[in-house]
Each structure stands twice: as C-alpha cells, then as structure tokens.
Design an enzyme around this catalytic site. Structure first.
Site, PDB file in Angstrom:
ATOM      1  N   GLY A 133       0.843  -1.193   0.000  1.00 27.46           N
ATOM      2  CA  GLY A 133       0.000   0.000   0.000  1.00 27.46           C
ATOM      3  C   GLY A 133       0.878   1.242   0.000  1.00 27.46           C
ATOM      4  N   SER A 229       5.281  -5.134  -3.344  1.00 29.45           N
ATOM      5  CA  SER A 229       5.010  -3.707  -3.462  1.00 29.45           C
ATOM      6  C   SER A 229       5.622  -2.954  -2.274  1.00 29.45           C
ATOM      7  CB  SER A 229       3.500  -3.481  -3.582  1.00 29.45           C
ATOM      8  OG  SER A 229       3.211  -2.179  -4.002  1.00 29.45           O
ATOM      9  N   TYR A 230       4.801  -2.208  -1.516  1.00 33.54           N
ATOM     10  CA  TYR A 230       5.366  -1.458  -0.391  1.00 33.54           C
ATOM     11  C   TYR A 230       5.843  -2.372   0.734  1.00 33.54           C
ATOM     12  CZ  TYR A 230       6.288   2.539   2.548  1.00 33.54           C
ATOM     13  OH  TYR A 230       6.924   3.496   3.308  1.00 33.54           O
ATOM     14  N   ASP A 420       4.719  -5.779 -14.995  1.00 34.10           N
ATOM     15  CA  ASP A 420       4.340  -4.700 -14.079  1.00 34.10           C
ATOM     16  C   ASP A 420       4.981  -3.400 -14.536  1.00 34.10           C
ATOM     17  OD1 ASP A 420       3.587  -3.139 -11.891  1.00 34.10           O
ATOM     18  OD2 ASP A 420       5.241  -3.861 -10.641  1.00 34.10           O
ATOM     19  N   HIS A 473       2.248  -7.036 -11.289  1.00 31.16           N
ATOM     20  CA  HIS A 473       2.678  -6.609  -9.960  1.00 31.16           C
ATOM     21  C   HIS A 473       2.372  -7.670  -8.908  1.00 31.16           C
ATOM     22  CE1 HIS A 473       3.896  -3.363  -7.256  1.00 31.16           C
ATOM     23  NE2 HIS A 473       2.873  -3.666  -6.474  1.00 31.16           N
TER      24      HIS A 473
END
Length: 502
Positions: A133, A229-230, A420, A473
């Site tokens: 996120g 991701s984060y 991605d 992703h």
C-alpha cells in the site's frame, strides 16, 4: 505561461496524480492508488510534506507490557479455528482467523488469517505474508487473489481452490496491518495519525511475538517473511526488528520481496525507462523528460513548463492501461453474477477480482466464520484503508537494511513480474545495481514445464534475483504455477532450474 515558470506539482505527480486524486489523507481504494498517494505525499504534492524520509530506525524500547500474557492463548486459539468458510470447497488442512492484541492500553488489535500446510504441517516452515500500500490488506490480495488456498467466484458468495497455493509448501500467515487496514482496528483515534514505517514494524513484531504464544509449536520453526510492493519496506524492516531484539524463538531464515519498493530514485527512473522500452511512450518523450525534469529530487520541487508538457503527454499515453500489468484486460463490468462464471480457472486472471473479494468479505456470514469485525467497525471492509489519515515516515531507500540482513546470513530473494509497470523489472535491476553486488551466476533463463519461467541471477552474499515471465505486480495472480515453483526453490535454498527438462 512563460518559459521556465514554475508548476506546483513535482514530476512524479504528472504520472501518478491521475491515479489517485490529491487530498491530505492517505486512503485509496487499491494498491496502485495507495502507492501513488504515498509518493505524492513524500514529494509534497498537494501541500508541504512533513514526512520523515531518513533511514529506517527501529523502535528499540518495545516494552514487555506490550506483549500479551500466554495464559489464555490456548482458549483463544480454539476460538479462532475456522470450521468452514461460506461457499468453501472441502479441504484437508485447518484454517484460523481472529485478533491478536498489539497494544492493550490503546485497544489496538490486528486481524490475521492462517492456513496450515496441506501436508507435513509439523515440519513445514512458517511464512508471514504482508501486502503493501501502505494501507492495503493481505487478506484482500495475498490470501484471496494471489497465494492463498481460495479465490472468490464472480458471484461474490462462493470460493474455488487455488491448486498452486503456497500452503502446498509452508504454513502461511496473512496479516492485516497496520491498525485501520481491513478488519484490524484501534480504539484510539489518534493512532490513525501516527502510522508510518517505524510504528508498523514495531506493531508487526509485537503481533508475531503474541501470535507465537497462541501457536507455540511454531516457536523455533524456520521463519520466512515475504510480501510485495510497499512490503519491500515492511519485510526488511520487520526482519531487522526481529534481529535487533534477539528473541531465541525466532528462527529467521530468509525474506522474499516481489515488485518491491526498494529505492525511490531507481524505482522512478526504472518506471519511465520501462514505459519507453515497452513502447508505451516514445523515445522522444523519455529524452525530453530526462532533459527537463528533475527525477532525483526527494522533496517537493518546482516543475518547468517543458517538464509539465512532456509529463502530460506521458499521462495521456499510459492513462488507460492497468499499470500493474500493462498487458492485462481492464475491469469493464464489476457487477456480481447470479452464478459463478462458467469455465473459471486459477490460470485465468479476472481483472474484476477486487470487487468479488470486497463483496465476499462484507457478507455477515463470512465475517462471522472468520471471527472478524467482532467490534462492529463503523465502516465497510475495504481492500485498502479509508481511515488511515497520515503516513509519517518512509525512507527513500531500504538498501542499507537489505545489505545488513545479507551480512547477518539472512537469505534474500527479490522477484519481479515482468509486465508490471509500477515497480517494473527495470526499477528492481537499477536498485540491485546500486547495491554494488558481485554476481555469482550470470543472467540466464529458468524453466518450468519445459518453458521459460523467467530469468535469474545470483549474487554473492545470499541474494537471488528472479523475474517471472508474464506476471504483473501481483505475481501469483497472473502466474500461480511459476510463483509456487519460485517459492519452493526459495524455501529449499536451491537455484531455479536452468534446464528445460524441468
């Protein structure tokens, strides 16, 4: 407008602002929006930034009072056993869902979903999976759209099996973190203003300590932490915190991060280079961008007219793509169906899956089966938080943490879905290059089922980089079989197959 006149947005806003409207809050409806919001906030878009972007510093004074007593954990564990999820096909493994307190005085509790290994659970390792996120749910993405044992049908009511679930190889723990994400909550409203990397790592650590009191058989078990991701921040930060506190029951073996946010400068540069190399923007646009825009600035900057013009062109060229998989279809009709779509298979990506998951997890009978939403939160469950107000700290790089973990013998694998566009393979390659690592094996294809599964390179110091061909992703969503193969080789500390006979 006169040549050279300033613009109020930083360069990164030009591509990201269309993805998520700029306001003062951090909430967004999906992972792509949440990550975009963070970058905008870090660079001062929509107002001055007060975010701390210095190197990560773990909380060192985690007080024993924050760690819950083990006295009643056995009863809580029995309560957390999930008898059966609504619409679930039969399975042979146990599932658990419930809350673990991370701060008694604040009333802060995290929701978890745990699936035991489908075979050899007593000897299989423990994997903690974190989505990014920041502010997005590991239940929404990791568990129900990627590597969990089930996916949600288009009716939003029933589930179907994921034959390539990662609990084929490990006991898998999904965590909704920090408070305000998914079913995780706090009774102290001001907590929602205090979120950031540092506090998230501390709370995740306390969660894991307390969870192990509820499931003591996993103390000393091989532990791996993974995410995407984060979570490129969350995972090494939690690993660092674990090593810092020297608790004997943590047997941390390795970390695994996919399409990971690692280093802001190279993440951004790699994104633009990926756009051009994949014919999404022209060579001229990329050249003009690099000539007229400051891509290295870590704080709010003034953008020249020339930079604004080329950035607007890039907006137009990429706006109608799913930036998380540039070749994937878009969700054009998210209406739930009366019955599951015919021919649904784990191998076919459904771009409307977010909507199916959200409908499923907001069903009262599903929440009851999961032992979720016990406090009756005053808002619907969402895949990404709508209540987190602020993100206070986010380092511009986690490279020092990754190198530190390597130095302490922790296995590090970095993987990248090669379609991605948000944190593309180019970004990850640039970040690894910045680490000045020494190659152990040269770049080469790896195989699965007689086909190229991706490409890989190993480095001295226990770091492996691998791409996954045809994945976006959320790698397991697009290439479930290849992602499981990669995961198994990571656990076994074996090289990915370099022959098509595999």
């Amino acid at each position: 407008m006169r040549k050279g006149q300033g613009y109020s947005y930083s360069v990164i806003a030009s591509v990201l602002v269309l993805l998520c409207v700029v306001v003062s809050r951090i909430e967004c409806s999906s992972q792509v929006h949440a990550l975009s919001r963070l970058y905008l906030s870090k660079r001062g878009v929509g107002g001055s930034s007060t975010m701390d972007t210095s190197h990560f510093k773990a909380v060192k004074d985690l007080k024993p009072s924050s760690l819950r007593s083990a006295a009643n954990q056995e009863g809580l564990r029995k309560r957390d056993l999930i008898r059966r999820l609504p619409g679930q096909p039969p399975v042979s493994f146990d599932q658990y869902g419930g809350y673990v307190t991370v701060n008694e005085s604040a009333g802060r509790s995290f929701f978890y979903y745990f699936v035991e290994a489908s075979k050899s659970k007593d000897s299989s390792p423990l994997l903690l999976w974190l989505n990014g996120g920041p502010g997005c749910s590991s239940l929404a993405y990791g568990a129900l759209q990627e590597l969990g044992p089930f996916r949600v049908h288009s009716d939003g009511k029933t589930l179907f099996r994921n034959r390539y679930a990662w609990n084929n190889a490990a006991n898998v723990l999904f965590l909704e973190s920090p408070a305000g994400v998914g079913f995780s909550y706090t009774n102290t409203t001001s907590d929602l203003e205090k979120h950031g990397d540092r506090n998230t790592a501390a709370d995740n650590y306390i969660f894991l300590v307390n969870w192990l009191e509820r499931f003591p058989e996993y103390k000393g078990r091989d532990l791996y932490i993974a995410g995407e991701s984060y979570a490129g921040h969350y995972v090494p930060q939690l690993a660092h915190t674990i090593l810092l506190h020297h608790r004997s029951f943590f047997n941390l073996k390795g970390i695994l991060i996919g399409n990971a946010v690692i280093n802001d400068e190279t993440d951004l540069m790699g994104m633009y280079d990926f756009f051009e190399s994949h014919a999404l923007i022209s060579e001229d646009s990329l050249a003009r961008l690099k000539s007229n825009c400051d891509l290295k600035t870590e704080s709010a900057s003034v953008m020249t007219e020339e930079c604004a013009v080329v950035s607007d062109q890039i907006d137009m060229d990429t706006y109608y793509l799913d930036i998380y998989n540039i070749y994937a279809p878009l969700c054009l009709n998210s209406t739930l169906t009366r019955r599951p779509k015919r021919g649904t298979t784990i191998r076919e990506f459904d771009p409307c899956s977010d909507h199916y998951v959200q409908a499923y997890l907001n069903r009262p009978e599903v929440q009851a089966a999961l032992h979720a939403n016990a406090t009756k939160l005053p808002y619907e469950w969402q895949p990404c938080s709508s209540v987190i107000k602020k993100w206070n700290d986010s380092p511009t790089t986690v490279i020092p943490l990754i190198k530190e973990l390597m130095g302490q013998g922790v296995r590090v694998w970095v993987f990248s879905g090669d379609t991605d566009g948000r944190i593309p393979v180019t970004s990850t390659k640039y970040s690894l290059k910045k680490m000045n690592l020494t190659a152990k094996t040269a770049w080469h294809p790896w195989y699965l089922g007689g086909e190229v599964g991706g490409y890989t390179e190993e480095y001295k110091g226990k770091l492996t980089f691998a791409t996954v061909r045809g994945a976006g992703h959320q790698v397991p969503s697009f290439q479930p079989k290849r992602s499981l193969s990669l995961f198994i080789h990571f656990l076994n500390d074996t090289p990915l197959p370099d022959t098509s006979r595999y």
